[in-house]
Design a protein around this motif. Sequence first.
Motif, mmCIF file in Angstrom:
data_model
loop_
_atom_site.group_PDB
_atom_site.id
_atom_site.type_symbol
_atom_site.label_atom_id
_atom_site.label_comp_id
_atom_site.label_asym_id
_atom_site.label_seq_id
_atom_site.Cartn_x
_atom_site.Cartn_y
_atom_site.Cartn_z
ATOM 1 N N THR A 164 0.831 -1.208 0.000
ATOM 2 C CA THR A 164 0.000 0.000 0.000
ATOM 3 C C THR A 164 0.862 1.254 0.000
ATOM 4 O O THR A 164 0.548 2.241 -0.675
ATOM 5 N N ILE A 165 1.959 1.233 0.743
ATOM 6 C CA ILE A 165 2.858 2.383 0.774
ATOM 7 C C ILE A 165 3.437 2.633 -0.611
ATOM 8 O O ILE A 165 3.491 3.775 -1.083
ATOM 9 N N ARG A 166 3.873 1.560 -1.267
ATOM 10 C CA ARG A 166 4.434 1.704 -2.616
ATOM 11 C C ARG A 166 3.421 2.353 -3.565
ATOM 12 O O ARG A 166 3.788 3.179 -4.406
ATOM 13 N N LYS A 167 2.177 1.986 -3.419
ATOM 14 C CA LYS A 167 1.126 2.518 -4.287
ATOM 15 C C LYS A 167 0.996 4.029 -4.142
ATOM 16 O O LYS A 167 0.763 4.744 -5.125
ATOM 17 N N TYR A 168 1.148 4.527 -2.936
ATOM 18 C CA TYR A 168 1.017 5.959 -2.679
ATOM 19 C C TYR A 168 2.311 6.720 -2.956
ATOM 20 O O TYR A 168 2.285 7.854 -3.460
ATOM 21 N N ILE A 169 3.435 6.118 -2.600
ATOM 22 C CA ILE A 169 4.716 6.824 -2.625
ATOM 23 C C ILE A 169 5.371 6.864 -4.006
ATOM 24 O O ILE A 169 5.805 7.920 -4.483
ATOM 25 N N ASP A 170 5.449 5.715 -4.662
ATOM 26 C CA ASP A 170 6.258 5.607 -5.880
ATOM 27 C C ASP A 170 5.855 6.570 -7.006
ATOM 28 O O ASP A 170 6.726 7.180 -7.636
ATOM 29 N N GLN A 202 5.726 11.457 4.811
ATOM 30 C CA GLN A 202 4.979 11.059 5.997
ATOM 31 C C GLN A 202 3.470 11.304 5.825
ATOM 32 O O GLN A 202 2.648 10.531 6.306
ATOM 33 N N THR A 203 3.128 12.354 5.102
ATOM 34 C CA THR A 203 1.715 12.627 4.824
ATOM 35 C C THR A 203 1.115 11.537 3.937
ATOM 36 O O THR A 203 0.003 11.049 4.186
ATOM 37 N N LEU A 204 1.847 11.143 2.899
ATOM 38 C CA LEU A 204 1.370 10.083 2.010
ATOM 39 C C LEU A 204 1.262 8.751 2.746
ATOM 40 O O LEU A 204 0.310 7.982 2.539
ATOM 41 N N ILE A 205 2.221 8.474 3.620
ATOM 42 C CA ILE A 205 2.198 7.256 4.429
ATOM 43 C C ILE A 205 0.946 7.244 5.308
ATOM 44 O O ILE A 205 0.278 6.219 5.450
ATOM 45 N N ASN A 206 0.625 8.386 5.875
ATOM 46 C CA ASN A 206 -0.577 8.502 6.709
ATOM 47 C C ASN A 206 -1.839 8.256 5.881
ATOM 48 O O ASN A 206 -2.774 7.579 6.331
ATOM 49 N N GLU A 207 -1.864 8.793 4.666
ATOM 50 C CA GLU A 207 -3.017 8.600 3.780
ATOM 51 C C GLU A 207 -3.164 7.131 3.389
ATOM 52 O O GLU A 207 -4.270 6.657 3.126
ATOM 53 N N ALA A 208 -2.052 6.411 3.368
ATOM 54 C CA ALA A 208 -2.082 4.987 3.014
ATOM 55 C C ALA A 208 -2.575 4.116 4.167
ATOM 56 O O ALA A 208 -2.767 2.918 3.996
ATOM 57 N N GLY A 209 -2.773 4.720 5.349
ATOM 58 C CA GLY A 209 -3.302 3.977 6.482
ATOM 59 C C GLY A 209 -2.264 3.592 7.524
ATOM 60 O O GLY A 209 -2.547 2.809 8.430
ATOM 61 N N PHE A 210 -1.059 4.151 7.398
ATOM 62 C CA PHE A 210 -0.008 3.876 8.352
ATOM 63 C C PHE A 210 0.213 5.094 9.242
ATOM 64 O O PHE A 210 -0.306 6.178 8.964
ATOM 65 N N VAL A 211 0.991 4.929 10.284
ATOM 66 C CA VAL A 211 1.210 6.008 11.252
ATOM 67 C C VAL A 211 2.551 6.669 10.971
ATOM 68 O O VAL A 211 3.576 5.995 10.923
ATOM 69 N N ARG A 212 2.549 7.978 10.809
ATOM 70 C CA ARG A 212 3.789 8.695 10.585
ATOM 71 C C ARG A 212 4.600 8.720 11.864
ATOM 72 O O ARG A 212 4.050 8.761 12.963
ATOM 73 N N ILE A 213 5.927 8.666 11.725
ATOM 74 C CA ILE A 213 6.781 8.656 12.918
ATOM 75 C C ILE A 213 7.445 10.008 13.154
ATOM 76 O O ILE A 213 8.187 10.171 14.112
ATOM 77 N N ARG A 214 7.193 10.969 12.267
ATOM 78 C CA ARG A 214 7.676 12.338 12.513
ATOM 79 C C ARG A 214 6.758 13.345 11.843
ATOM 80 O O ARG A 214 5.903 12.979 11.055
#
Length: 350
Positions: free
Chosen positions: A81-87, A338-350
């Motif tokens: 899911t992260i790859r889908k948002y980030i790449d 970190q914003t995109l990671i959050n949108e993907a359903g994960f928790v940002r660490i900073r």
Amino acid sequence: MKPEGSTHQSKKNIKLWLLIGLLGVVICGGLTYFLGKKVNSDLVEKKVNSNLVVKKVNSDFSSVTAPEGTWFYGGSTSWATIRKYIDPEIKKAHPQFQLRYTDAINATPGSGTGIRMLLEGQLTFSQSSRPIADREYQQAQQRGFNLKQIPVVLEGLAIAIHPDLQIPGLTLGQIKDIYIGKITNWNQVGGPNLKITAYSRRFEDGGTVEFFANNVLNGEKIGSNVVYVYDTTDGLRKLASDRGGIYYASAPEVVPQCRIKPLPIAKQGNNFVAPYTEPLIKPDQCPKQRNQLNIDAFKTGQYPITRQMFVVVKQNNNSLEQQVGEAYAKMLLTNQGQTLINEAGFVRIR
């Protein structure tokens, strides 16, 4: 009529006072100029520093230097899911920084597989949902380099069951007993008289399995009762057609699904915490509505099973491979990443 000497003295006094006044004006003007210049200098300095802070906080992918070329990466399926948002966004910011996801030949994808491929020179960097193992550090040193894990995200692990199975939740102890073969029927945990089918990926394939075994099973071996699946898609498909089934995987892969039910869990007792935001969306309401991740519970640690996820980089005298892996990790740690990671359903660490 005043004496001549008195008049001369008065003129001298007037000149003296004029000179003192003139000196006062010059001194005051100088002080005003100096202080004004310092104040303006301080304001400029503060403004510059403020701009630097804003730039740092609002940094994006374009603020990171990325080596040109085609780079191979792979590993954890929990990263899908992260790859889908980030790449796609990395490609927009750095068109010459070409990322190519690569699966192993004749091996199931996963964190362990990705790290092995990195060790063998098949990948430039890898993605992992578990920390690097001691054996992997040793294998890297035997090959003349080191491995570095860079944490970039936090997530939860979700336990899933069939939607028709009615139980309020499970404790970590009950989950452990199911997967080591001690609990074999749902009536042992408040459910119907129905045999439990525990599904899992193989231990050697995925970081999720290793994390589950180390942190939920407390290092005990997975029981002989467990049915193994190829990957999470296969596991969820089997679970959807098995009323007695149970499966675990990355929460962003599980919670939004329509044909299974994510389960509240507790460290102990009945203090169940759901991996989704209440209320639970029923299967007949999905996909028009989908369950949303309980991000706050993951972030605060209220949810019992959370973990860090890592970019694994080969450290080799600041080689090009190392620069590529570190650039990728740096992009994920920018505000944009970190914003995109959050949108993907994960928790940002900073």
